[in-house]
Design an enzyme around this catalytic site. Structure first.
Site, PDB file in Angstrom:
ATOM      1  N   ASP A 105       6.729 -11.601  24.780  1.00 15.44           N
ATOM      2  CA  ASP A 105       5.447 -10.918  24.734  1.00 15.44           C
ATOM      3  C   ASP A 105       5.546  -9.747  25.698  1.00 15.44           C
ATOM      4  O   ASP A 105       6.339  -9.744  26.633  1.00 15.44           O
ATOM      5  CB  ASP A 105       4.313 -11.865  25.126  1.00 15.44           C
ATOM      6  N   ASP A 158       2.787 -19.702  18.736  1.00 13.15           N
ATOM      7  CA  ASP A 158       3.231 -20.090  20.074  1.00 13.15           C
ATOM      8  C   ASP A 158       1.982 -20.532  20.789  1.00 13.15           C
ATOM      9  O   ASP A 158       0.884 -20.102  20.449  1.00 13.15           O
ATOM     10  CB  ASP A 158       3.824 -18.903  20.836  1.00 13.15           C
ATOM     11  N   CYS A 168       7.176 -42.320  17.133  1.00 10.80           N
ATOM     12  CA  CYS A 168       7.718 -41.048  17.621  1.00 10.80           C
ATOM     13  C   CYS A 168       9.152 -41.279  18.079  1.00 10.80           C
ATOM     14  O   CYS A 168       9.430 -42.249  18.776  1.00 10.80           O
ATOM     15  CB  CYS A 168       6.875 -40.505  18.775  1.00 10.80           C
ATOM     16  N   CYS A 214      10.908 -39.288  20.007  1.00 15.60           N
ATOM     17  CA  CYS A 214      11.302 -38.513  21.189  1.00 15.60           C
ATOM     18  C   CYS A 214      11.845 -39.427  22.285  1.00 15.60           C
ATOM     19  O   CYS A 214      11.612 -40.634  22.278  1.00 15.60           O
ATOM     20  CB  CYS A 214      10.129 -37.682  21.720  1.00 15.60           C
ATOM     21  N   CYS A 246       9.027 -41.501  24.083  1.00 17.35           N
ATOM     22  CA  CYS A 246       8.480 -42.641  23.344  1.00 17.35           C
ATOM     23  C   CYS A 246       9.523 -43.713  23.079  1.00 17.35           C
ATOM     24  O   CYS A 246       9.195 -44.896  22.962  1.00 17.35           O
ATOM     25  CB  CYS A 246       7.854 -42.171  22.038  1.00 17.35           C
ATOM     26  N   HIS A 261       7.577 -35.133  25.054  1.00 15.85           N
ATOM     27  CA  HIS A 261       6.830 -35.723  23.934  1.00 15.85           C
ATOM     28  C   HIS A 261       5.975 -34.691  23.204  1.00 15.85           C
ATOM     29  O   HIS A 261       5.994 -34.618  21.973  1.00 15.85           O
ATOM     30  CB  HIS A 261       5.928 -36.877  24.373  1.00 15.85           C
TER      31      HIS A 261
END
Length: 373
Positions: A92, A264, A302, A304, A307, A333
């Site tokens: 940005d 984003d 999940c 991840c 988790c 997560h």
RNA sequence: GGGUAGGUGGCCGAGUGGUUAAUGGCAGCAGACUGUAAAUCUGCCACGCAACGCGUUGCGGUGGUUCGAAUCCACCCCUGCCCA
């Protein structure tokens, strides 16, 4: 050079499935880009961000210009090398800081004068030097400097601000010396007419894509969706559309439905650091006492790292004692959650079931299930 | 036994006659967070209630002084330290 950058490969209503490609990365769209303002996705190893699957992240010109400086980053081999992130980076321009640091800057047609939020020193951002900074970083996708106006700005103010933002965008295009991609940023406040004018003006330029700025800045969600719906139809079909700073899962679904390809947002990473976990059943504030004895993972199913290995009880403990592993595991997560959301969105578009998916997701997300002990 | 310092809401700790149900901090409870000035910010936190207001109790205990006391006085209880 425009040929391979972006292509829409499938559609379901106005929702689009696409591919965004540069020499450094290839992203299936709709895509979510984690935010790494200061050349780091806070609390995350670049390896972890990549392992979740993200092809591209965001960084910020204003912050990197102040510290460590664009010259330093250039000398260190560019931003990718500096932070050891070898996939895509979108930077940005500092346009958002024109909005968020409004008490520390002044705007003229020439550019924006900032007072550093760190030491009060004065700095001038012009379309030309903002491109030069981003070329020093070597980001894959650059943003022009723009003015992000507050939601209550008057029509006449937004109208004149828009002219300036447009002229800045074209000056950025002219200042560009590399084959890094440059987007135009559609503004226009909450006025549909101005949004249309903005998109139509910018499509005259040779921009690689179009950002939609100035949304999710305090207006209601309904208004944001309305304005968005009055914007995307005027953006060229074959160019990527990037809704800047959005967003929450429900916002992303609404935006995808209106034809947005890129997102984003700091929300998943910031809220993670304060102990809020995103799940299919809504947000979980892990410090809440109900989780004290919970041996459940944050989100069943999940995959991840968090988790797969830790209980709510343990995660709550980490936050209660203020251990830094808590924010780290929460960020892992939440980013995995966002990645999965986008992946599911893409699959649903491919299967022409986007609306069904959206409805099902929102129903579950908004009707918080009774929290299991 | 003598001397000395002190006992304040779960904890630490301000306050030494009247804007005091009592500053702060911690702990606890809950909320917020959308192109990151954020590992930040906000609210609640004696008890009771028909509760954005009312009532009750309240600064170790008991009495007292005073229009009015956590704050002054007396006695008692308890704790730390020093000396026997």
């Amino acid at each position: 050079m425009e040929n391979n950058f972006f292509s829409v490969i499938d559609r379901d209503g106005d929702a689009r499935l696409g591919i965004l490609k540069t020499p450094r990365f290839c992203a299936d769209t709709p895509v979510f880009m984690p935010v790494g303002t200061q050349a780091t996705v806070k609390g995350m190893l670049p390896r972890d961000v990549a392992d979740i699957g993200f092809p591209i992240i965001l960084s910020n010109t204003y912050h990197l210009y102040l510290r460590p400086g664009h010259e330093l980053i250039r000398k260190m081999g560019g931003l990718h090398r500096f932070m050891d992130w070898r996939r895509g980076i979108l930077t940005d321009s500092g346009g958002f800081q024109v909005f968020s640091l409004k008490d520390l800057r002044s705007i003229s047609d020439e550019g924006v004068t900032f007072k550093s939020h760190i030491d009060g020193s004065s700095h001038f951002f012009s379309p030309e030097n903002v491109i030069m900074f981003q070329e020093s970083f070597g980001s894959d996708i650059m943003m022009p400097i723009d003015e992000c106006v507050p939601p209550d700005a008057s029509f006449s103010y937004v109208e004149s601000s828009l002219k300036r933002t447009h002229s800045w965008a074209f000056r950025c295009l002219k200042a560009k010396t590399t084959d890094q991609r440059l987007f135009g940023i559609v503004q226009g406040g909450m006025y549909g007419d101005l949004r249309k004018i903005s998109a139509e003006t910018l499509r005259e330029g040779n921009f690689s894509g179009f950002s939609i700025g100035g949304l999710s800045v305090g207006e209601s969600k309904e208004l944001m969706y309305d304005v968005l719906g009055l914007t995307t139809p005027h953006i060229p079909f074959d160019k990527p559309r990037y809704l800047m700073g959005v967003g929450a899962p429900d916002d992303i679904l609404e935006a995808v439905e209106r034809g947005v390809d890129m997102f984003d947002c700091v929300l998943p990473t910031r809220t993670a650091r304060t102990g809020t976990f995103l799940t299919a059943d809504g947000k979980i504030v892990i410090k809440n006492a109900v989780h004290k004895y919970s041996a459940e993972p944050v989100e069943a199913g999940c995959d991840c790292y968090t988790c797969a290995n830790f209980t709510r009880s343990y995660l709550r403990h980490l936050f209660m004692v203020d251990e830094m592993l808590g924010p780290q595991l929460a960020t892992i997560h939440n980013l995995a959650f966002m990645y999965r959301l986008m992946k599911n969105i893409r699959t649903s578009i491919e299967q022409k079931k986007f609306r069904v998916f959206k409805a099902g997701f929102l129903e579950r997300y908004n009707n918080k299930a009774v929290i299991k002990q």
